[in-house]
Design an enzyme around this catalytic site. Sequence first.
Site, mmCIF file in Angstrom:
data_model
loop_
_atom_site.group_PDB
_atom_site.id
_atom_site.type_symbol
_atom_site.label_atom_id
_atom_site.label_comp_id
_atom_site.label_asym_id
_atom_site.label_seq_id
_atom_site.Cartn_x
_atom_site.Cartn_y
_atom_site.Cartn_z
ATOM 1 N N ASN A 44 -15.009 0.290 -3.595
ATOM 2 C CA ASN A 44 -14.431 0.828 -2.286
ATOM 3 C C ASN A 44 -15.407 0.525 -1.259
ATOM 4 O O ASN A 44 -15.139 -0.055 -0.311
ATOM 5 C CB ASN A 44 -14.001 2.131 -2.221
ATOM 6 C CG ASN A 44 -12.716 2.454 -2.922
ATOM 7 O OD1 ASN A 44 -11.976 1.424 -3.320
ATOM 8 N ND2 ASN A 44 -12.245 3.594 -3.282
ATOM 9 N N ARG A 361 0.509 -10.246 -3.392
ATOM 10 C CA ARG A 361 -0.700 -10.204 -4.534
ATOM 11 C C ARG A 361 -0.142 -10.545 -5.603
ATOM 12 O O ARG A 361 0.704 -9.768 -6.316
ATOM 13 C CB ARG A 361 -1.442 -9.008 -4.507
ATOM 14 C CG ARG A 361 -2.254 -8.501 -3.314
ATOM 15 C CD ARG A 361 -3.281 -7.400 -3.454
ATOM 16 N NE ARG A 361 -3.798 -7.084 -2.201
ATOM 17 C CZ ARG A 361 -4.634 -7.651 -1.637
ATOM 18 N NH1 ARG A 361 -5.433 -8.730 -1.796
ATOM 19 N NH2 ARG A 361 -5.087 -7.233 -0.341
ATOM 20 N N ARG A 391 -6.148 -10.385 1.970
ATOM 21 C CA ARG A 391 -7.721 -10.317 1.782
ATOM 22 C C ARG A 391 -8.115 -10.456 0.230
ATOM 23 O O ARG A 391 -7.706 -9.435 -0.325
ATOM 24 C CB ARG A 391 -8.265 -9.266 2.531
ATOM 25 C CG ARG A 391 -9.940 -9.281 2.735
ATOM 26 C CD ARG A 391 -10.403 -8.180 3.513
ATOM 27 N NE ARG A 391 -9.804 -7.689 4.481
ATOM 28 C CZ ARG A 391 -10.020 -8.169 5.878
ATOM 29 N NH1 ARG A 391 -11.099 -9.214 6.220
ATOM 30 N NH2 ARG A 391 -9.507 -7.932 7.179
ATOM 31 N N HIS A 421 3.826 -8.771 4.278
ATOM 32 C CA HIS A 421 3.317 -7.654 3.307
ATOM 33 C C HIS A 421 4.692 -7.078 2.470
ATOM 34 O O HIS A 421 4.372 -6.058 1.724
ATOM 35 C CB HIS A 421 2.745 -6.560 4.428
ATOM 36 C CG HIS A 421 1.941 -5.410 3.540
ATOM 37 N ND1 HIS A 421 2.234 -4.066 3.556
ATOM 38 C CD2 HIS A 421 0.831 -5.698 2.645
ATOM 39 C CE1 HIS A 421 1.680 -3.444 2.662
ATOM 40 N NE2 HIS A 421 0.631 -4.227 2.244
ATOM 41 N N TYR A 454 -1.250 1.684 -10.235
ATOM 42 C CA TYR A 454 -0.787 2.086 -8.745
ATOM 43 C C TYR A 454 0.751 2.850 -8.914
ATOM 44 O O TYR A 454 1.656 2.582 -9.720
ATOM 45 C CB TYR A 454 -0.412 0.807 -8.055
ATOM 46 C CG TYR A 454 -1.587 0.281 -7.350
ATOM 47 C CD1 TYR A 454 -1.705 -0.328 -6.036
ATOM 48 C CD2 TYR A 454 -2.775 0.312 -8.156
ATOM 49 C CE1 TYR A 454 -2.733 -1.062 -5.436
ATOM 50 C CE2 TYR A 454 -3.764 -0.467 -7.554
ATOM 51 C CZ TYR A 454 -3.835 -0.813 -6.237
ATOM 52 O OH TYR A 454 -4.851 -1.764 -5.815
ATOM 53 N N ARG A 550 -2.816 9.453 1.466
ATOM 54 C CA ARG A 550 -3.871 9.321 0.422
ATOM 55 C C ARG A 550 -5.306 8.818 0.944
ATOM 56 O O ARG A 550 -6.371 9.274 0.529
ATOM 57 C CB ARG A 550 -3.685 8.060 -0.798
ATOM 58 C CG ARG A 550 -4.499 7.775 -1.755
ATOM 59 C CD ARG A 550 -4.362 6.681 -2.057
ATOM 60 N NE ARG A 550 -5.156 5.430 -1.561
ATOM 61 C CZ ARG A 550 -4.486 4.252 -1.326
ATOM 62 N NH1 ARG A 550 -3.219 3.852 -1.964
ATOM 63 N NH2 ARG A 550 -5.235 3.254 -0.638
ATOM 64 N N HIS A 582 0.415 5.008 -4.123
ATOM 65 C CA HIS A 582 0.428 3.639 -3.188
ATOM 66 C C HIS A 582 2.066 3.754 -2.571
ATOM 67 O O HIS A 582 2.119 3.229 -1.676
ATOM 68 C CB HIS A 582 0.210 2.540 -4.100
ATOM 69 C CG HIS A 582 0.364 1.310 -3.378
ATOM 70 N ND1 HIS A 582 1.172 0.264 -3.440
ATOM 71 C CD2 HIS A 582 -0.874 0.655 -2.544
ATOM 72 C CE1 HIS A 582 0.794 -0.683 -2.543
ATOM 73 N NE2 HIS A 582 -0.488 -0.388 -2.165
#
Length: 680
Positions: A44, A361, A391, A421, A454, A550, A582
Amino acid sequence: MKKNNLKHRDINWLYFNERVLLEAENKETPLLERLKFLAIFSSNLDEYFKVRVSGLRQIKQLDKNLRKKLMFKANSTLKQILKTVDKQQVQFGKVIASILVELEKENIFIRSVADFNEEQKVFLSNWFDTNIKEYCQVYPETNNIKLTDSALYLVTSHADKSYSIVKLPTDEKERFIRIPGKGHQYCYLDDVVRLSVHKLFPQKESIDCYSIKISRDAELYLEDDYSDVELVEKIYKSLGKRKSGQPTRLLYDYQMPKWLLSSLKKDLNLGDVDLSPGGKYHNLSDFFTFPFPENTERLQYEPKPALNHPELSYSNNIFESISKKDQLVHFPYQKFDVIENFLTSAATDPKVVEIKMTIYRIAKSSALADALLTALNNKKKVTLFVEAQARFDEANNIMWGRIFEEKGAKVIFSIPQVKVHSKVAMVFRKEEDKIRRYAYIGTGNFNAKTSTIYCDHGLFTANKKITKDLKQVFEVLERKLIVPKLKRLLVSPFTTRITFLNLIQNEINAAVNGKKAGITAKMNSLEDADMIYALYRAVNAGVDVRLIVRGFCCYLKASDDPNVSMKDNIYITSIIDRYLEHGRIYLFENGGDELMYIGSADWMTRNLDRRIEVLVPILDTDIFNELKHILNLQLNDNQKARVLDLENSNKKVDFSDQDEPIRSQYAIYDYLKTKLNENR
């Protein structure tokens, strides 16, 4: 409202990462799993420096007038960030030391050079010669070296006050190497090289080795944070570049002598702000790959194998099941193959004529991609919307986009300044001379690998009003429609913000009129000023607000008066546990007729205004109750939840007044397992 009524997102993010570190520190977390939390913390922080610190550093270069328009001081923010990071790095070192002591009690040892016995030295010297030496990249000259982002290097100091650099072969070789000895003994690859570094520089007397790692800027996407397009373009023009690659920080062993650090700083063209002291070992995200020894299951999480879905896992015709009733799936508690089967069925069903899907993704290899290729082989029309600016996944997404395009799919890459997204798919199926639409709308990516860690939710539906809305979303993505006319879905950047603001205002009106009013929301991050100010107004009006956030949370206070406390009717917690929370869930009291939405959007400006996001209302009563029960388990978590307060204390939830301990992730698993058994 004054701007100081919001916490700074980049500074607050560090307190989210501290919560990860606290899980590594927590002795109730299984010992070997604590290593993984160290890895997450490290990973992270690396990304944070590449992305967030990179942006601040580049903004710092702007002239004063442009910086003023951005409404914050990059320099003071950077100083506060570096001060906090340094403090956390000290804590990180203490946690590692504590874990190593606990591992030794279990006969698991991570040895360093100073600890090697003669047998181990001989073994590792031979291992270096036969397995490592040829893969080490050596830089005997230090001029004009460009260090690779995030790679590991050893800087070797020589007796003549010169130095050399060795790139460790972590791409080719495992980071942790099993060595001879009693119990389970390992060492870092770094120390194998340290032990034999003199073999790489036979002409020089080598004194010692010190680890370094450089982090480089990721590409700057200011449009993620600022809505003023003209201002963003001025900034890009002023910076003269948007390319990645500039050094963001040099992480170095704090024991490195001053002359060596000074030489590195000069030769690598770094400033004082780029230098970040650390421990002897870097890239501890490699603890993800630490080899768990045999017979250490008690030091790991108890197995929680993904469950079958009570309906879709047993269905002979997935479309028939969805047409009869909406179906809700929960990951990682349930198997991801329900999504893969949905697309595989679509690919092979002769009645299916078309598939449309967004890809944010995608895994490098997956059954999902195979299903899409099968659909193309079966001459079905396939339209894919690929996010080219996800990214760190840009290259992989573009690669898959090109493959699908070559096989005959219509592939549309996202346009600049608007990311796709949303996590949506639609199947068009011919039934009795009519086209029936089947939709999937989720909170997480179409990625089997991440679905195991997730926590996400997804809705399968054939509801005509929902699928009609989703059809319009796809038409927007295909540039066939500019503004959709939506009845059920919330879609950014069109209706999400205004709908949420109206729903909050409805709760305010109810509270003012003495009626029951409440807002419950779970999200990854809370950052958008308008949404936070609306929550401030709701809290002041007496609306009960309960949030689970979160990541970073910019909510600060509801009054300019520091003596006014709003804790009575707002409570914010964060859950960090075995899985990564998530899912996004939004629940409104709505005068007793509760409304609930799930989807891909957080309450962040970029998710509301500059990304294509989709949230779906939960209309099926059974699904509504199931999701609300899961949400309530999370709201009542008293084992892994921490309070997000003004002081960023990250203190644990006080559950002294609760009857029993509730660890929400395990409680959710047990709840879904019980439902599965009852239905079979």
